[in-house]
Design an enzyme around this catalytic site. Structure first.
Site, PDB file in Angstrom:
ATOM      1  N   SER A  55       5.512   5.591  -3.293  1.00 22.61           N
ATOM      2  CA  SER A  55       6.206   6.799  -3.720  1.00 22.61           C
ATOM      3  C   SER A  55       5.311   7.658  -4.613  1.00 22.61           C
ATOM      4  O   SER A  55       4.220   8.034  -4.212  1.00 22.61           O
ATOM      5  CB  SER A  55       7.522   6.418  -4.411  1.00 22.61           C
ATOM      6  OG  SER A  55       8.408   7.513  -4.459  1.00 22.61           O
ATOM      7  N   ASP A 214      10.800   6.311   2.008  1.00 21.50           N
ATOM      8  CA  ASP A 214      10.166   5.804   0.786  1.00 21.50           C
ATOM      9  C   ASP A 214      10.053   4.276   0.804  1.00 21.50           C
ATOM     10  O   ASP A 214      11.035   3.566   1.042  1.00 21.50           O
ATOM     11  CB  ASP A 214      11.014   6.248  -0.415  1.00 21.50           C
ATOM     12  CG  ASP A 214      10.326   6.062  -1.744  1.00 21.50           C
ATOM     13  OD1 ASP A 214       9.851   4.947  -2.024  1.00 21.50           O
ATOM     14  OD2 ASP A 214      10.261   7.040  -2.512  1.00 21.50           O
TER      15      ASP A 214
END
Length: 377
Positions: A55, A214
């Protein structure tokens, strides 16, 4: 695939092993803490050979791997200054209640307006968009991040330079987690954006016909990937943005914050404890193998067990962000200049505290042992 050249350096306070790895957890706006860590490590003459991120950790990692050492901090500062430019710092009373109000208000502003150079709100709400389109799958448009990454990252250097890069993402359809690694494939802005495509805020990113979200949905730290692929003596700086351990919540805002910490801390301590336990078990196996008579050394099963028990030492240094009392559940999307600078300074302070006790890590490296350290408590 990267053209890897071995590099040996010596830091100001540490004798560095063959590989220096930097492991960066996901955590949105908290990622400026990692930038402070990176600046302080650079000041201590510690530059990574391998950077792994999830991320926002993938964004910071790409900027590191995609720039020469002398430009990394400047490029990181450009990214974070731009991301927080809509919420400049201004004088406020030194009171936790006031600070909490400003903190929550700033997060609310981000929810409405987005983050410059990162993501922006869509004009059409997702429930009014055509099903199956990116507009129908997220509340924000992440295309500004692609332009930002292309401006700040030298993709040729990232893929062919000396620093290995690994970023993690989740296949939307299969639910399987995977790593994109410059040792195995060419990485560009899509892979970094995929690692940070947290639903339902940001849209999935398509790579080779597959859609990715993600990586933090499955594992918010790439520590296990680094340890599983260790081939030589290593020091790992594990930079966590969420603490697994904390006090009991007292308010509903504390509950939201604590739930997020537990969800995204990814049990870094558990992985560390497992690592140390496995290393002790392998050490016992090696001691037993050393006692076997010489005529058994060529036995296929003994050879196989010897290979399984072989390992390289690792010094695992934890650098964990510990939130302030006024930081609630919105801490990971509060992109204000004031908070960014404080997180950055906290990262620098964590490294300085660690370097002040560097003799403990140095002894571990010189003796070839495996151990974990957290000297920032």
């Amino acid at each position: 695939m990267a053209d890897v050249e071995p590099r040996r350096r010596r830091a100001k306070a540490l004798p560095l092993p063959d590989t220096v790895a930097l492991v960066l957890q996901g955590g949105g706006a908290l990622g400026s803490y990692q930038a402070g860590v990176i600046e302080a490590l650079s000041a201590a003459a510690i530059e990574p050979d391998w950077v792994a991120g999830i991320s926002i950790g993938a964004v910071n990692a790409a900027i590191i791997a995609g720039n020469p050492p002398e430009r990394r901090v400047e490029r990181l500062r450009r990214f974070w200054d731009q991301a927080t430019s809509w919420l400049p710092s201004f004088p406020i009373l030194p009171d936790d209640m006031v600070r909490e109000f400003v903190h929550e208000w700033s997060a609310g502003f981000v929810a409405m307006a987005g983050v410059p150079g990162f993501f922006g709100p869509r004009f059409i709400p997702p429930f009014m968009a055509v099903p199956g389109t990116p507009e129908a799958l997220s509340f924000y448009d992440s295309r500004p991040l692609q332009q930002t990454l292309d401006e700040l990252v030298d993709w040729e250097l990232l893929n062919r330079g000396p620093v290995r890069l690994s970023v993690g993402a989740v296949d939307l359809e299969s639910g399987n987690f995977r790593y994109f690694d410059t040792r195995e494939e060419w990485i560009d802005a899509r892979h970094i954006m995929a690692s940070g495509a947290l639903p339902p805020g940001l849209p999935p990113v398509e790579i080779d016909g597959n859609l990715y979200w993600d990586g933090g949905l499955v594992s918010n730290t790439p520590l296990q990937h680094v340890l599983d692929n260790q081939r030589e003596a290593m020091i790992v700086f594990q930079v966590d943005l969420f603490s697994a351990a904390d006090k009991r919540p007292r308010t509903i805002m504390d509950v939201l914050a604590r739930a997020k910490e537990i969800t995204f801390s990814s049990r870094t301590r558990q992985i560390t404890d497992q690592l140390l336990r496995q290393r002790k078990e392998r050490e016992l196996v090696r001691k037993v193998l050393a006692k076997l008579p010489a005529d058994l050394h060529d036995d296929p099963e003994v050879k196989a067990l010897t290979k399984v028990a072989a390992e390289q030492p690792v010094s695992l240094v934890h650098l964990i962000y510990r939130a302030n009392a006024w930081e609630g559940g919105a801490r990971d999307f509060e992109f204000s200049t004031r908070t960014m600078r404080e997180h950055w300074a906290a990262g620098q302070a964590a490294v300085e505290a660690t370097m002040a006790n560097a003799e403990l890590v140095a002894e571990n490296i010189l003796t070839g042992r495996t151990a974990a350290f957290d000297m920032t408590r």
